[in-house]
Design an enzyme around this catalytic site. Structure first.
Site, PDB file in Angstrom:
ATOM      1  N   GLN A 110       0.852  -1.199   0.000  1.00  0.00           N
ATOM      2  CA  GLN A 110       0.000   0.000   0.000  1.00  0.00           C
ATOM      3  C   GLN A 110       0.885   1.246   0.000  1.00  0.00           C
ATOM      4  OE1 GLN A 110      -3.234  -0.742   3.240  1.00  0.00           O
ATOM      5  NE2 GLN A 110      -1.643  -2.279   3.478  1.00  0.00           N
ATOM      6  N   VAL A 112       3.549   4.089  -1.185  1.00  0.00           N
ATOM      7  CA  VAL A 112       3.852   4.767  -2.442  1.00  0.00           C
ATOM      8  C   VAL A 112       5.365   5.003  -2.573  1.00  0.00           C
ATOM      9  CG1 VAL A 112       1.555   5.795  -2.614  1.00  0.00           C
ATOM     10  CG2 VAL A 112       3.363   7.069  -1.433  1.00  0.00           C
ATOM     11  N   HIS A 128      -1.745   1.449  -4.171  1.00  0.00           N
ATOM     12  CA  HIS A 128      -2.137   2.854  -3.972  1.00  0.00           C
ATOM     13  C   HIS A 128      -1.290   3.828  -4.804  1.00  0.00           C
ATOM     14  CE1 HIS A 128      -4.129   1.799   0.170  1.00  0.00           C
ATOM     15  NE2 HIS A 128      -4.865   1.461  -0.867  1.00  0.00           N
ATOM     16  N   CYS A 136      -1.081  13.485 -15.926  1.00  0.00           N
ATOM     17  CA  CYS A 136      -1.559  14.770 -16.441  1.00  0.00           C
ATOM     18  C   CYS A 136      -3.084  14.823 -16.347  1.00  0.00           C
ATOM     19  CB  CYS A 136      -1.099  14.959 -17.888  1.00  0.00           C
ATOM     20  SG  CYS A 136      -1.753  16.477 -18.604  1.00  0.00           S
ATOM     21  N   CYS A 159       2.012  19.255 -22.307  1.00  0.00           N
ATOM     22  CA  CYS A 159       0.797  19.678 -23.020  1.00  0.00           C
ATOM     23  C   CYS A 159       0.153  20.896 -22.351  1.00  0.00           C
ATOM     24  CB  CYS A 159      -0.210  18.527 -23.114  1.00  0.00           C
ATOM     25  SG  CYS A 159      -1.160  18.274 -21.602  1.00  0.00           S
TER      26      CYS A 159
HETATM   27  P1  OAD Z   1      -1.249   2.816   9.054  1.00  0.00           P
HETATM   28  O1  OAD Z   1      -0.571   4.058   9.509  1.00  0.00           O
HETATM   29  O2  OAD Z   1      -2.716   2.744   9.087  1.00  0.00           O
HETATM   30  O3  OAD Z   1      -0.696   1.587   9.902  1.00  0.00           O
HETATM   31  C1  OAD Z   1       0.673   1.429  10.133  1.00  0.00           C
HETATM   32  C2  OAD Z   1       0.871   0.142  10.887  1.00  0.00           C
HETATM   33  O4  OAD Z   1       2.256  -0.075  11.015  1.00  0.00           O
HETATM   34  C3  OAD Z   1       0.279   0.131  12.309  1.00  0.00           C
HETATM   35  O5  OAD Z   1      -0.445  -1.067  12.482  1.00  0.00           O
HETATM   36  C4  OAD Z   1       1.522   0.175  13.211  1.00  0.00           C
HETATM   37  O6  OAD Z   1       1.338  -0.576  14.399  1.00  0.00           O
HETATM   38  C5  OAD Z   1       2.532  -0.510  12.329  1.00  0.00           C
HETATM   39  N1  OAD Z   1       3.939  -0.152  12.604  1.00  0.00           N
HETATM   40  C6  OAD Z   1       4.472   0.989  13.071  1.00  0.00           C
HETATM   41  N2  OAD Z   1       5.798   0.908  13.134  1.00  0.00           N
HETATM   42  C7  OAD Z   1       6.143  -0.325  12.676  1.00  0.00           C
HETATM   43  C8  OAD Z   1       7.376  -1.019  12.482  1.00  0.00           C
HETATM   44  N3  OAD Z   1       8.550  -0.466  12.769  1.00  0.00           N
HETATM   45  N4  OAD Z   1       7.312  -2.277  11.992  1.00  0.00           N
HETATM   46  C9  OAD Z   1       6.121  -2.863  11.698  1.00  0.00           C
HETATM   47  N5  OAD Z   1       4.947  -2.254  11.855  1.00  0.00           N
HETATM   48  C10 OAD Z   1       4.946  -1.005  12.338  1.00  0.00           C
HETATM   49  O7  OAD Z   1      -0.665   2.516   7.574  1.00  0.00           O
HETATM   50  P2  OAD Z   1      -1.256   1.563   6.459  1.00  0.00           P
HETATM   51  O8  OAD Z   1      -1.895   0.375   7.053  1.00  0.00           O
HETATM   52  O9  OAD Z   1      -0.197   1.363   5.463  1.00  0.00           O
HETATM   53  O10 OAD Z   1      -3.648   5.227   1.843  1.00  0.00           O
HETATM   54  O11 OAD Z   1      -2.368   2.479   5.843  1.00  0.00           O
HETATM   55  C11 OAD Z   1      -3.034   2.071   4.685  1.00  0.00           C
HETATM   56  C12 OAD Z   1      -3.372   3.239   3.820  1.00  0.00           C
HETATM   57  O12 OAD Z   1      -4.030   4.255   4.575  1.00  0.00           O
HETATM   58  C13 OAD Z   1      -2.187   3.964   3.222  1.00  0.00           C
HETATM   59  O13 OAD Z   1      -1.729   3.355   2.046  1.00  0.00           O
HETATM   60  C14 OAD Z   1      -2.737   5.332   2.944  1.00  0.00           C
HETATM   61  C15 OAD Z   1      -3.457   5.543   4.242  1.00  0.00           C
HETATM   62  O14 OAD Z   1      -4.470   6.480   4.236  1.00  0.00           O
HETATM   63  C16 OAD Z   1      -3.869   6.259   1.037  1.00  0.00           C
HETATM   64  O15 OAD Z   1      -3.276   7.316   1.153  1.00  0.00           O
HETATM   65  C17 OAD Z   1      -4.874   5.977  -0.008  1.00  0.00           C
END
Ligand code: OAD
Length: 256
Positions: A110, A112, A128, A136, A159
């Site tokens: 997920q 970027v 994502h 563009c 463009c």
């Molecule tokens: P989150 O910020 O929701 O979750 C991060 C996770 O990483 C949490 O469960 C933490 O406990 C864990 N964490 C923190 N430090 C860590 C470490 N050193 N090792 C392992 N785990 C750790 O992030 P995502 O789940 O990636 O989307 O969020 C998903 C999506 O929500 C993102 O891609 C973004 C966001 O809004 C968009 O922008 C569309």
């Protein structure tokens, strides 16, 4: 300075994981912001995460971008700077090492950022989008753009159209080619392990993909210091930071 280790697994749990990884031929990996936290990149929902102090509606929607592209771009510009400075950590490197040992390691991220690529992994779906790509708004073309800083905000296409980050925002659908690639993988190959690393698993589609792999026979292993929405379904939860946990797994496998 001495590093404080957070990972202190139960030995039987740890050896179940290392045995499974050792034997696995095909590993599906689902990653989120937590895998890049030890590289210095902020997560979204945890302590110090973006969404603790910022409103996603104002930064990560097409509506917000159309209302104020410069404001949205300033946030992405900052994140591009941070990503450019960041280096892959032991977690990214262990996944690429497993691939170099002949295992298939299919990464559905997920994130970027490009830390999986820079660590040397090859099979990666950025569900994502990518911080290094722009689209563009006028002619719809997507291209790589690694300039940091960008010459102007918002940047413009040849463009004349405004460029947007090629990122999937909250008010947008997932890219259909990536979704098909994931479905094809889930349907076409026997997956031995699904490793879910550093994600809170907010989105149902992420949970569904992990559970589909588990239902088809894969061992579901979660690596995260904290509980997530997927924890009740995990066969094993290793509680620790991704870099520390995966470095320990790699050290153990080296010694076999
Ligand atoms: P989150 O910020 O929701 O979750 C991060 C996770 O990483 C949490 O469960 C933490 O406990 C864990 N964490 C923190 N430090 C860590 C470490 N050193 N090792 C392992 N785990 C750790 O992030 P995502 O789940 O990636 O989307 O969020 C998903 C999506 O929500 C993102 O891609 C973004 C966001 O809004 C968009 O922008 C569309």
């Amino acid at each position: 300075m001495e590093q404080t280790l957070t990972f202190n697994p139960r030995p039987e749990q740890f050896s179940r994981v290392t045995d499974a990884v050792h034997k696995a031929k095909n590993i599906m990996v689902i990653t989120g912001a937590g895998i890049s936290a030890e590289s210095g990149l902020q997560t979204f929902r945890g302590e110090g995460g973006w969404w603790r102090s910022r409103n996603p509606e104002e930064l990560a929607t097409l509506k917000a971008f159309k209302a104020d592209p410069k404001f949205v771009w300033e946030w992405y510009e900052y994140r591009r700077e941070m990503t450019a400075k960041a280096e892959p950590n032991a977690a990214h490197r262990t996944l690429s090492w497993l691939e170099s040992k002949g295992k298939r390691v299919f990464i559905l991220t997920q994130n970027v950022d490009d830390l999986h690529e820079r660590a040397g992994s090859h099979e990666i779906v950025h569900i994502h989008g990518s911080i290094w790509h722009v689209t563009c708004m006028k002619d719809g073309t997507t291209s790589e753009d690694r300039r940091v800083p960008l010459p102007q905000l918002p940047p413009v296409c040849t463009c004349g159209g405004i460029l947007r980050p090629a990122i999937v925002w909250f008010d947008e659908g997932l890219p259909s080619t990536d979704v098909s690639r994931i479905n094809k993988y889930l349907e076409g190959f026997k997956i031995d392990i699904v490793l879910v690393i550093g994600t809170y698993v907010t989105f149902e589609y992420i949970r569904d993909w992990a559970l589909r792999a588990k239902e088809s026979g894969a061992l579901l292993i979660e690596i995260n210091p904290d509980e997530t929405t997927l924890s009740p379904y995990a066969d094993i939860s290793l509680r620790g930071k991704a870099g520390e946990v995966l470095a320990s797994v790699q050290t153990h496998l080296y010694s076999l």
